[in-house]
Design a protein around this motif. Structure first.
Motif, short mmCIF file in Angstrom:
data_model
loop_
_atom_site.label_atom_id
_atom_site.label_comp_id
_atom_site.label_asym_id
_atom_site.label_seq_id
_atom_site.Cartn_x
_atom_site.Cartn_y
_atom_site.Cartn_z
N ALA A 159 31.69 38.09 65.39
CA ALA A 159 33.14 38.36 64.54
C ALA A 159 34.16 38.29 65.28
O ALA A 159 35.10 38.07 64.81
CB ALA A 159 32.73 39.66 63.75
N VAL A 160 33.84 38.89 66.66
CA VAL A 160 35.27 39.16 67.45
C VAL A 160 35.68 37.75 67.70
O VAL A 160 36.83 37.17 67.67
CB VAL A 160 34.87 39.75 68.76
N VAL A 161 34.77 36.73 68.01
CA VAL A 161 34.83 35.30 68.35
C VAL A 161 35.63 34.72 67.31
O VAL A 161 36.57 33.80 67.43
CB VAL A 161 33.65 34.49 68.67
N ILE A 162 35.24 34.82 66.01
CA ILE A 162 35.94 34.33 64.59
C ILE A 162 37.32 34.89 64.86
O ILE A 162 38.32 34.11 64.55
CB ILE A 162 35.10 34.83 63.43
N LEU A 163 37.63 36.22 64.99
CA LEU A 163 38.90 36.63 64.95
C LEU A 163 39.77 36.09 66.17
O LEU A 163 41.01 35.78 65.68
CB LEU A 163 38.99 38.17 64.88
N GLU A 164 39.48 36.22 67.21
CA GLU A 164 39.92 35.47 68.24
C GLU A 164 40.13 34.12 67.97
O GLU A 164 41.34 33.66 68.45
CB GLU A 164 39.13 35.62 69.56
N GLU B 28 40.19 34.39 54.30
CA GLU B 28 40.29 33.03 54.85
C GLU B 28 39.14 32.90 55.44
O GLU B 28 38.52 33.49 56.11
CB GLU B 28 41.45 32.82 55.87
N LEU B 29 38.81 31.29 55.50
CA LEU B 29 37.51 31.07 56.05
C LEU B 29 37.88 30.33 57.52
O LEU B 29 38.80 29.63 57.47
CB LEU B 29 36.70 29.90 55.07
N ILE B 30 37.14 30.57 58.54
CA ILE B 30 37.37 30.24 59.83
C ILE B 30 36.37 29.37 60.36
O ILE B 30 35.22 29.86 60.21
CB ILE B 30 37.80 31.36 60.73
N ASP B 31 36.43 28.31 60.94
CA ASP B 31 35.20 27.68 61.65
C ASP B 31 34.43 28.41 62.39
O ASP B 31 35.33 29.06 63.63
CB ASP B 31 35.79 26.25 62.04
N GLU B 32 33.25 28.77 62.49
CA GLU B 32 32.76 29.54 63.33
C GLU B 32 31.76 28.68 64.31
O GLU B 32 30.68 29.45 64.87
CB GLU B 32 32.04 30.63 62.64
N ARG B 33 31.77 27.46 64.27
CA ARG B 33 30.77 26.80 65.34
C ARG B 33 30.76 27.26 66.66
O ARG B 33 31.67 27.72 67.27
CB ARG B 33 31.11 25.30 65.33
#
Length: 152
Positions: free
Chosen positions: A140-145, A102-107
């Motif tokens: 990557a932690v922020v993306i997962l959170e 899945e793609l997640i907004d990472e701004r």
């Protein structure tokens, strides 16, 4: 010895998140039922692309139920020069591993990661100097959170 069947529920299975970059790829691991994430690794990427053997080794070790890839965009949601590169990485990641992606907004994930690491150093939780590879794995932690917060 035969491989044991996987008896984990989807919420108990690990999730790996990737902060894709042309030089480095930050990786984090988390479990939906625990609701948290931790930095796992920073993998090298170079002129030939990601180190697919290292990526595949992490996936084999953790046996995740899902892979997440941060999708970079500008604050106004327009695409950046890295948006298509992250999408291409996500497609290749799925092909190399056979795991759903899945793609997640990472701004602002890298900004948030750097802020967290600096605060950890100020508070004494972290003694080592801030390095780019630490920022990548924390991003990557922020993306997962972000993904976990969207699920709850």
């Amino acid at each position: 010895m035969p491989e044991q069947p996987d008896t984990r529920t989807p919420k108990d299975a690990p999730i790996l998140a990737f902060d894709y970059g042309r030089r480095r790829i930050g990786v984090a691991v988390g479990v939906e039922s625990a609701g948290n994430a931790s930095p796992l690794a920073t993998l090298n990427a170079g002129q030939t692309g990601p180190d697919w053997k290292a990526v595949e080794a992490l996936v084999a070790e953790w046996r995740p139920a899902l892979l997440l890839v941060g999708l970079p965009t500008h604050m106004d949601e327009t695409e950046t020069d890295m948006t298509n590169a992250a999408r291409a990485f996500a497609n290749e990641l799925s092909g190399h591993t056979g795991v759903s992606v899945e793609l997640i907004d990472e701004r602002l994930s890298s900004f948030e990661a750097e802020t967290r690491l600096k605060e950890m150093r100020r508070s004494g939780q972290r003694r080592r100097r801030l390095r780019k590879e630490h920022v990548d794995s924390m991003a990557a932690v922020v993306i997962l959170e972000t993904w976990l917060a969207q699920k709850h």
